[in-house]
Design an enzyme around this catalytic site. Structure first.
Site, short mmCIF file in Angstrom:
data_model
loop_
_atom_site.label_atom_id
_atom_site.label_comp_id
_atom_site.label_asym_id
_atom_site.label_seq_id
_atom_site.Cartn_x
_atom_site.Cartn_y
_atom_site.Cartn_z
CD GLU A 156 -14.56 42.52 48.13
OE1 GLU A 156 -13.69 43.56 48.31
OE2 GLU A 156 -15.94 43.34 47.27
NE ARG A 198 -11.48 19.67 32.01
CZ ARG A 198 -12.26 18.76 33.25
NH1 ARG A 198 -12.78 17.57 33.24
NH2 ARG A 198 -11.87 19.44 34.69
CE LYS A 258 -13.36 9.49 25.80
NZ LYS A 258 -12.90 10.09 26.66
CG ASP A 281 -13.59 16.30 36.14
OD1 ASP A 281 -13.64 15.99 37.62
OD2 ASP A 281 -14.16 16.81 36.08
CB ALA A 291 -12.78 7.63 37.57
#
Length: 339
Positions: free
Chosen positions: A48, A105, A204, A234, A236
């Protein structure tokens, strides 16, 4: 109520280096020592989180500096609990300075029965007493609309433009800015306009999440210095593959300028072994020792911009003025001389 003579900065554990760099910049601007508010942010044995503020903050203009990066849940809870502690201590206003906004995201429902977690996080912050948010390069601009409080979204592009003009001076005519996907074209176009460079796109296609099936270069990159621009790197994997595709298309060099260096899992190893000559990130997320040791990863400091933004909010003046090069160059004290 006391006079608010200085902005007060308190920091969680996510990015202490940036927080201390911001207070150093504020000290330079104000001509007096501006330190972090004395507090402890600790964990009990059961994990905690506990916060205790040791200074009087009644009537003060408080700024909490905390990125909600990995571990995202812990850092988010630290932010919320710090805000609650300050609110209950009668702070005049609480501004959350979040260089990297985690959960960004998850800004829309991509399929049935999925959450919009970015909106949930926004609701939690407002409920905790946060009255203003200062962040940088949100993954999606519409996240600003998730809040019913003011949100100032800074951009790394103006600082990257200064960095690129400095790093490639004498060769700027040979630079092409590349968006790693169609969705990032606006971000790449902004940087391309600032440095006067042409724009290309790596299109892509994914067969399934996390796997890129095919990449196609849109635009001429032959014998060009390609600069890939994005907001988050992230693992890569996509970034390194995009660099390979650009080299196969005839690019002379490939560099990447990414705002938030999440760099999780095998990312650093991939970048180190990739065809990219350099990856430039900001210090919105505190770099790990592995990132700091990587020879082809460079970190651009954001403390000058955040310190000035905090002062502008405190003074009630424009934050968008920081998007202009004539404003940024003096703030960076000649760190980047014009090309």
């Amino acid at each position: 109520m006391p006079n608010v003579d200085e902005p007060k900065i308190i920091a969680g554990n996510s990015n202490q280096r940036l927080a201390k760099a911001v207070t150093r910049r504020l000290s330079m601007h104000r001509g007096m020592n501006v330190g972090l508010v004395d507090a402890r942010v600790e964990r009990f044995n059961d994990a905690e989180i506990f916060v205790e503020v040791f200074e009087n903050v009644r009537g003060e203009d408080m700024f909490i500096l905390q990125s909600t990066s990995n571990p995202a849940n812990d850092n988010l809870m630290e932010l919320l609990i710090m805000s609650d502690a300050l609110r209950r201590s009668s702070a005049q206003r609480i501004t959350a300075v979040i260089p990297y906004f985690g959960y960004a995201r998850q800004d829309r429902r991509t399929k049935a029965r999925t959450p919009i977690t970015a909106k949930l996080v926004a609701n939690m912050m407002v409920s905790a007493g946060i009255e203003r948010v200062l962040t940088m390069d949100l993954h999606a601009a519409q996240i600003q609309g998730f809040f019913d409080i003011p949100v100032d979204n800074l951009y790394a592009a103006p600082v990257f433009a200064l960095e690129i003009k400095h790093a490639f001076r004498g060769r700027l005519d040979g630079v092409t800015v590349v968006s790693p996907d169609v969705g990032g074209v606006a971000r790449a176009r902004e940087l391309a306009t600032r440095i006067g460079a042409p724009l290309s796109i790596v299109d892509k296609r994914r067969e399934k999440a996390g796997e890129v099936a095919e990449m196609t270069v849109i635009g001429d990159v032959k014998d060009r210095i390609c600069v890939i621009v994005d907001d988050i790197v992230d693992t890569a994997g996509t970034l390194c593959k995009a660099a390979e595709v650009l080299m196969e298309a005839g690019a002379k060099e490939v560099h990447a300028y990414i705002t938030h260096g999440v760099l999780s899992g095998p990312a650093v190893e991939r970048v180190s072994k990739s065809v990219m000559k350099s990856l430039v990130i900001t210090d919105s997320i505190q770099a790990t020792p592995q990132v700091e040791k990587a020879k082809n990863i460079r970190i651009v400091p954001m403390a000058p911009m955040f310190a000035q933004a905090i002062l502008n909010i405190w003074h009630g003046t424009s934050v968008s003025s920081l998007f202009q090069p004539e404003t940024l160059e003096p703030i960076y004290d000649g760190m980047y001389s014009p090309a």
